[in-house]
Design an enzyme around this catalytic site. Structure first.
Site, PDB file in Angstrom:
ATOM      1  N   GLN A  71     -60.362  -3.513  -9.185  1.00  0.00           N
ATOM      2  CA  GLN A  71     -59.699  -3.693 -10.553  1.00  0.00           C
ATOM      3  C   GLN A  71     -58.038  -3.160 -10.336  1.00  0.00           C
ATOM      4  OE1 GLN A  71     -63.005  -1.593 -12.944  1.00  0.00           O
ATOM      5  NE2 GLN A  71     -61.609  -2.696 -14.365  1.00  0.00           N
ATOM      6  N   HIS A  72     -57.206  -3.353 -11.142  1.00  0.00           N
ATOM      7  CA  HIS A  72     -56.189  -3.017 -11.605  1.00  0.00           C
ATOM      8  C   HIS A  72     -54.972  -3.373 -10.272  1.00  0.00           C
ATOM      9  CE1 HIS A  72     -58.010  -0.250 -14.132  1.00  0.00           C
ATOM     10  NE2 HIS A  72     -58.537   0.366 -13.056  1.00  0.00           N
ATOM     11  N   ASP A 245     -64.869  -4.955 -10.314  1.00  0.00           N
ATOM     12  CA  ASP A 245     -66.136  -4.450  -9.641  1.00  0.00           C
ATOM     13  C   ASP A 245     -66.897  -3.740 -10.580  1.00  0.00           C
ATOM     14  OD1 ASP A 245     -64.315  -2.125 -10.000  1.00  0.00           O
ATOM     15  OD2 ASP A 245     -63.977  -1.903  -7.948  1.00  0.00           O
TER      16      ASP A 245
END
Length: 483
Positions: A71-72, A245
């Site tokens: 992520q991110h 995830d």
């Protein structure tokens, strides 16, 4: 029987599983490593994906593919779709000051955090994409001037599989979009005002798809080249929306309402499937969305399995011997308490804290007691995350324990005493890739819910809660030395 592919493009590696769409039976799999570092050229992910797909026997016989990704991470693209600079990953902390600035600009202290929590479900931290965009605008203005679009790691890989069909072809899903800091799980809409606040101007962003919407089709030549493929698209292999995830892992273990997933890796995550959005102004709970149309409030700790590694190193034993030692000591370790903030801590927000041992006596000065205190301290820190989820309205029917730390028999047996509920442990597996594959099967087969895949070999653990463990830990956790 149709086959589907699930991909886990994580920080460390790319894993590909090929499964039967209806039963979930594993047919074949492959993996390839990713480079180390907190910033990575996305081309390395593409190289690893191609290698992992090749190791898994290719995608010629699958009906659908979905990608679960870290992520991110900030993938910045120019107008031609070229990557502007290496992607900043979730674990790159250079934007910590940017996160604090974004909060302060919205109001002092709790006012600023409440603003962001109400707007997008989470107060900004250094991992979020919005903070990385602020860092880019501030520290690399020449690169920032070239950026036309921003997307996440799994978005970029899905886009490449589709043949990179222009910036308008970028797609994402609710779960991953909810970790950007400029998409609201509560409204299902982008907050372009917050994107502009972070970066200084508006950027193109991926369209956010529902759980079974199709992101496109696998381009027949996509995996054959490092560059953009030539020729017409349309292989008939569907591309699922993919997800982050943690949302993929929840789908992979079959988590539903009332389930809390505790993942014990290098760091720890505690997340639950919820029917409504959350908004925690303290910043402890991140108000994410999941991959099924529900929500996924999540707490992250910095210290999890590494606590067991450190204790084993101190006692000069391996992890199995550590578990045996811990189980030979009584619950509560006769008053010995370990506060496991070995690398500082994120939950609670104590970045300069150190670990500590409290209550040392002649009686508990044994290897067994220290081993027990390490396991109980690690689990108590995760239980603090569980408490934070409950404070946000989470229902806790059972805990699903996954990750490398869950392989410890001591962790399995002690967890119900600390968490105060029954604990189930699925067999070790690639649950992010499995969750992506399950999403791909849902896309391929249709229906109101993902296919019901049976997890064989799941074990259940139950024990009477021992409240004294948490009580002693709570009394000790604030008495640590700052670095």
């Amino acid at each position: 029987m149709p086959l589907v592919a699930g991909v886990d493009s994580s920080t460390q590696s790319c894993k590909v599983v090929i499964r039967d769409a209806e039963t979930g039976a594993l047919v074949r799999q492959g993996r390839a490593p990713h480079p180390d570092g907190t910033e990575v050229d996305p081309a390395a992910w593409w190289t690893a994906l191609r290698a992992a797909v090749d190791a898994a026997g290719g995608l010629a016989d699958v009906a659908a593919v979905s990608i679960g990704g870290q992520q991110h991470g900030m993938v910045a693209l120019d107008e031609a779709g070229q990557v502007v600079r290496p992607a900043l990953l979730w674990n790159d902390t250079r934007s910590a000051d940017a996160a604090e600035d974004l909060i302060a600009e919205a109001g002092d202290g709790e006012i600023g955090r409440r603003f962001w929590a109400d707007a997008v479900g989470s107060a900004p931290v250094a991992s979020f994409t919005a903070t990385k965009l602020r860092w880019l605008a501030r520290h690399e203005p020449e690169n920032a001037a070239r950026v036309a679009a921003v997307c996440l790691p799994h978005d970029w890989l899905t886009w490449r599989l589709a043949g990179a069909p222009g910036l308008a072809g970028l797609r994402t899903d609710r779960g991953d979009a909810s970790g950007t800091g400029y998409w609201s799980p509560a409204t299902g809409e982008y907050r372009f005002d917050l994107l502009e606040r972070a970066f200084g101007r508006r950027l193109a962003v991926p369209a956010v798809l529902g759980p079974t919407e199709v992101a496109g089709e696998l381009h027949p030549g996509a995996l054959a080249t490092d560059g953009l493929p030539a020729g017409p698209a349309g292989s008939g292999v569907l591309l699922g929306p993919g997800t982050g995830d943690n949302a993929a892992a929840a789908l992979g273990v079959g988590a539903g309402p009332g389930d809390v997933v505790v993942s014990i890796g290098t760091s720890g995550t505690v997340f639950s499937v919820a029917s409504g959005p959350s908004a925690d102004p303290t910043g402890i709970v991140a108000g994410f969305a999941d991959a099924t149309g529900r929500f996924l409030p999540l707490v992250c700790t910095l210290n999890a399995a590494r606590v067991l590694d450190a204790a084993a190193s101190m006692l000069r034993v391996d992890l199995d011997e550590l578990a045996d030692l811990a189980l030979s000591a009584p619950a509560g370790a006769d008053g010995l308490v370990m506060v496991p903030y070995l690398e500082g801590e994120r939950t609670p927000n104590r970045p300069t804290a150190t670990g500590a041992v409290h209550g040392l006596t002649l009686r508990n000065s044994t290897p067994a007691h220290l081993a027990r205190a390490a396991v109980e301290g690690m689990l108590s820190a995760l239980a603090d995350g569980l408490d934070a989820l409950v404070a946000q309205g989470a229902e806790v029917r059972r805990v699903i324990l996954v990750g490398g730390g869950a392989r410890s028999i001591a962790v399995r047996r002690i967890a119900p005493q600390v968490f105060g509920c029954r604990v189930v442990v699925p067999p070790p597996g690639e649950y992010v890739a499995d969750g992506a594959a399950r999403q791909a099967a849902w896309v391929a087969l249709g229906g109101d819910r993902p296919p019901a895949w049976q997890l064989d070999g799941t074990e259940e653990y139950a024990a009477e809660p021992v409240p004294a463990i948490r009580e002693r830990y709570a009394a000790a956790r604030d008495h640590v030395i700052e670095r």
